[in-house]
Scaffold this motif. Structure first.
Motif: not given
Length: 1003
Positions: A924-928, A963-987
């Motif tokens: 999904e588009d994460g623009s906000y 924003d047009n994001y259907s989830g809670y917030d397009p800014e969060v990241n389920a993988a925390g502060q990891t370098t490579a995994v960004r923009g991954f939203d899992f509750v």
């Protein structure tokens, strides 16, 4: 294997340096001095109001003072008669220098008026040489954020407060937990397997900002910058380019953030007390499935439904949370001794029920002038924080509250029956945890004790020679515990679970900086700096997990099965640098520098690394031919820089070795080889950056513009290389990858209205970065934190989403199955039917990196007391992998409203199951555009408080998001502060909307 010789070598070199310094001091001749008293008043040139806190000092001396609340100052100095330069400096104002003749009169009066520095080119910054330098002389970009800007934003941590305030910095909050981790990227990501966070330095102390996950909370982790109280900050300087960061060596390839805390000023004691009440609430919840029927089974041909009652689990998980923050500080002192003492306590509830974060601490700073050429400074900061956590699960474990919600059938009432929580997940597959049980029965928490201290010695034995020594110490102990009782709804720990893990780390840095400034003939200014650093970093980590618990106790010794692990690391770093700057006619400034670094984590043949730096700036507005244009363009500067920096974060202390792990054989201890093959030839990742830019102001300094373009190449990128199984190993570190970041930054500052009783200032930032990785073995490297759907792919940005995609017809429409269902593209097509056949194909389906980020900040001051401030942050073009929606709209769970079309018969039954394996569907588009901060404050001086200053403020944070994001917030990241995994939203816990009412009193 320990690098003992590095420690001995370091000790001998530091001893030699001190011996040389003492020998030099023994030959210093003290001239016949006179005791002079210089006093005066400093006012604001616009409002004519007195300015408190202005630093007043002679340019050739370390001794100084500061103006009191009424703008007056008194500076006493023992100097020989002559002409001296008296400087007045205050953050946010243009520095003023006045020539003072000291002769027979022992008392001299010097008044000054300071004008506001809207553009910021006159700001004085401190680089790694410890030499204060005006920004207009620098060949690279440095951003400055004042403590006042940090404290207005209702942020619980310093890095959270920096969001949107720095051009070229992408700062995102990964979790809405009350101590949620923050990711900071300065000019993009510069590594793959290491950390991309910048180096943080607090009052000369290199601090640890790691994010250890001692217990599995579903990817979320605290980063330790949350231990720094934002109310203690005086200012922050951000160095983004390698040309500047080269002076800090192998720790600084991701940039440098220097934090300067408040200090006492000469004068009577000043007491400041503040209190703030906060309200946190969930800004947006997911639309849940409230359709009153469900299918009796998942058979595509059976459309039989039965009535059910639906529940919105989110109403039971989220709450309105409250918090309070209290600060008290006392500062003051004499001309020779200044002190600053503060205490603080923060208590903040999380929007997920039964979560909280508490932080209490105290800070002390003492500055002591011993004589006209020697002064010392001592700093100490102790903090203790505790948190109560509710795990989210999802990435590696199956327990958690929000994970339980998304994997539940929401037609099952989650409330306990006779004290027993029912399973809310379908029984035909792997179950998940009842979310209410996770909230009410699980006990997860963390506790951190931390001490940061420093000792600084400043010497000025002769005019223009400065010798600074800093000893910094950062020690933290973090303890985490987790408990799941016996008889629960988790799929893995029905017999109970208990874990305790702790990590103790400490960093020690010794820094010696020597600088000398001189003028030749009035047209050539020279500044020479040399220095050395010796750094030590140790960590001790222990983790013990117990399962099959007894029915009563929660501790690990209550388990029948106990698994323990322990690691210890020891890293030593030495560094040496030299820097030379020439200023020609106050127009052209040229700088060259070099640094040698040696680190124990690398092999002997690659241990020594050299990092060069060159930069230059041309202040064309100081040319004589420009004087006719100064009314229109008073300042115009062109700058360029080139530099290299290293990266220490991509490899552990002993990762170059083939290590062995302990194993217990029947009755006998033993060891086995790890799956990581050592590589003694690995070396640091090397970053080379070129930067060009321009700084200018217009209309008498009312409008300012800073522009920078950069191109950053990283070679010798450290990656895990897959090995053939016959080798006996799975992976090996190797320097094989490359990475490029290029982009530009724009900062516009303006004061459209600047009158005595009305002031309006605006700031606009715009940043654009393009990242690309190459030379990845096999062209593809996937990352576990994104379920294998996130990868480094040659020719694409780091962290691209790489997975399955829709099969389509030549016109772009979906190619459906004969049953009318969507399907994945495969390696071939059936010649007769045209249907996909063979193995599923994958490609890059999304990019979590934004095309650009920006902010728009407006501040309005009305009269003498009313002020308003608002900050909008924007991010455009980033994709978000909505794994939450993938699970929530699947027929097996069906808790989200997006599953309802299948229940209503608007799409064929089985559509959600068919989509489940097509990951392109969940990009999904994460623009906000977010209202990041807004505040209104009123300052007044009531008579009942003896006309002391009182400020009442009302502030909000993250009040809305467009924003047009259907989830809670397009800014969060389920993988925390990891370098490579960004923009991954899992509750992940959404970022809360926050309101705050505060009162500040100074007397």
């Amino acid at each position: 294997m320990r690098e003992i010789y590095l420690k001995k070598w370091c000790s001998s070199k530091m001893t030699l340096l001190w011996t040389l310094l003492l020998a030099m001091f023994s030959h210093i001749a003290v001239a016949q001095n006179t005791r002079y008293t210089v006093s005066g008043v400093v006012t604001d040139s616009r409002t004519k109001e007195p300015l408190p806190g202005v630093v007043v000092k002679f340019r050739s001396s370390n001794n100084g003072t500061a103006t009191s609340a009424d703008g007056t100052y008194t500076l006493m100095e023992s100097l020989p008669a002559g002409t001296y330069q008296l400087t007045f400096s205050f953050l946010g104002y243009k520095p003023e220098t006045k020539s003072v003749e000291l002769g027979s009169a022992a008392v001299v009066n010097v008044d000054a008026q300071l004008g506001e520095d809207i553009v910021g080119l006159e700001e004085i910054v401190v680089t790694g040489t410890s030499v204060a330098t005006s920004k207009k002389q620098l060949g690279n970009a440095i951003s400055t954020v004042s403590g006042a800007d940090i404290q207005r934003g209702v942020a619980t941590s310093v890095d959270q407060a920096l969001a949107g305030k720095v051009a070229g910095a992408q700062i995102s909050q990964n979790s809405g937990n009350p101590a949620g981790g923050i990711s900071v990227r300065l000019r993009g990501t510069s590594t793959v397997v290491g950390s991309s966070d910048p180096l943080y330095i607090v009052d000369g102390v290199i601090i640890n900002n790691g994010s250890p996950e001692l217990i599995d909370l579903g990817g979320y982790a605290q980063n330790r910058l949350v231990d720094i109280n934002p109310n203690d900050i005086d200012r922050i300087e951000i160095i983004k380019g390698a040309a500047a960061a080269a002076i800090y060596g192998s720790r600084a390839s991701n940039g440098v953030v220097q934090i300067f805390t408040k200090r006492g000023k000469a004068g009577k004691p000043k007491v400041t007390a503040s209190t703030q009440f906060r309200v946190n609430e969930v800004r947006k919840t997911l639309e849940y499935n409230d359709y009153p029927f469900r299918f009796v089974n998942t058979t595509a041909s059976d459309l039989t439904q039965e009535p059910v009652q639906r529940y919105d689990f989110q109403d039971m998980i989220f709450r309105t949370a409250y918090g309070t923050e209290n600060n008290l500080s006392v500062s003051g002192g004499s001309d020779n001794t200044q002190y600053y003492l503060s205490g603080n306590y923060l208590s903040n509830q999380g929007i997920v029920d039964n979560t909280s974060f508490n932080r209490g601490g105290a800070r002390l700073r003492i500055d002591q002038t011993l004589n006209s050429w020697m002064s010392i400074s001592l700093g100490a900061n102790y903090v203790i924080s505790t948190s109560k956590e509710i795990p989210n699960g999802g990435l590696s474990e199956a327990y958690g509250a929000l994970t339980g919600f998304i994997f539940s059938n929401n037609f099952i009432n989650p409330e306990p029956v006779d004290g027993v929580y029912p399973s809310t997940a379908p029984t035909s597959i792997l179950r998940r945890t009842n979310p209410l049980e996770a909230i009410n029965r699980f006990d997860f928490g963390q506790r951190t004790n931390r001490f940061i201290g420093d000792f600084q010695l400043m010497l000025n034995p002769i005019n223009n020679l400065n010798i600074n020594y800093t000893l910094g110490y950062d020690n933290a102990t973090q303890i985490a515990t987790g408990f799941i009782p016996v008889g629960n709804t988790t799929p893995s720990y029905n017999t109970g679970y208990s874990r305790r893990a702790d990590r103790t780390s400490y960093l020690l840095n010794n820094d010696l900086n020597i600088s000398y400034r001189t003028n030749f003939g009035g047209w050539l200014e020279s500044s020479t700096g040399v220095g050395a650093t010796a750094q030590l970093e140790k960590s001790y980590t222990t983790g013990i997990t117990a399962t099959q618990l007894g029915p009563i106790a929660e501790t690990i010794n209550n388990g029948a099965t106990i698994v323990a692990g322990e690691t210890r690391t020891d890293i030593n770093i030495l560094g040496f640098f030299a820097q030379q700057t020439f200023g020609i006619g106050d127009r052209v400034f040229l700088t060259g520098a070099g640094r040698y670094d040696v680190s124990s984590v690398f092999g002997e043949e690659n241990r020594w690394q050299f990092y060069p730096k060159v930069s230059g700036s041309y202040l064309i507005s100081n040319e004589n031919f420009w004087q006719g244009l100064t009314d229109i363009i008073p300042v115009l500067k062109f700058r360029a820089s080139y530099g290299q920096a290293g990266n220490l974060t991509a490899i552990g202390a002993y990762d170059r070795y083939t290590n062995y792990n302990p194993v217990s054989l029947p009755g006998m201890p033993g060891v086995i080889s790890s799956t990581l093959l050592g590589n003694a030839g690995i070396k640091p990742e090397r970053q080379t950056e070129t930067e060009v830019g321009a700084d200018m102001s217009f209309f008498g300094g009312r409008l300012g513009l800073e522009f920078s373009y950069y191109h950053k190449d990283v070679k010798d990128l450290l990656l895990f290389v897959g090995l053939t199984p016959s080798s006996g190993f799975l992976n090996q570190y190797a320097n094989i990858g490359t990475m490029t970041n290029k982009g530009f930054e724009l900062l516009v500052t303006a004061a459209p209205i600047q009158k005595q009783n009305l002031k309006w200032t605006s700031t606009v930032t715009f940043s654009r970065n393009r990242n690309e990785v190459n030379n990845i073995p096999g062209g593809l490297l996937t990352f576990a934190g994104g379920f294998g759907q996130v990868a480094a792919v040659n020719g694409y940005p780091i962290g691209a989403f790489y997975s399955t995609y829709f099969a389509r017809n030549p016109d772009g429409s979906l190619l459906l199955t004969p049953a009318g269902l969507p399907q994945s593209e495969r390696v071939g097509r059936n010649a007769d039917t045209g249907q996909p056949t063979g193995a599923t194909r994958s490609k890059v389906i999304g990019d979590p990196n934004p095309d650009w980020t920006g902010s728009f900040i407006n501040e309005l001051s009305i009269g003498k007391g009313l002020s308003l401030r608002a900050q909008l942050d924007a991010s455009y073009g980033a994709d978000v992998f909505n794994f939450t929606r993938r699970v929530g709209e699947r027929d097996l769970y069906g808790g989200l409203a997006s599953y309802e079309p299948e229940l209503r018969g608007e799409v064929p039954k089985g559509t959600s199951a068919a989509l489940f394996g097509i990951f392109e569907n969940y990009i999904e588009d994460g623009s906000y555009i977010k209202l990041r901060e807004i505040s209104v404050a009123y300052d007044f001086k009531p008579a009942f408080l003896n006309n002391n200053n009182v400020r009442v403020s009302l502030a909000g944070r993250n009040l809305f998001s467009i924003d047009n994001y259907s989830g809670y917030d397009p800014e969060v990241n389920a993988a925390g502060q990891t370098t490579a995994v960004r923009g991954f939203d899992f509750v992940e816990v959404p970022i809360p909307r926050t309101y705050a009412l505060g009162v500040n009193v100074s007397f």
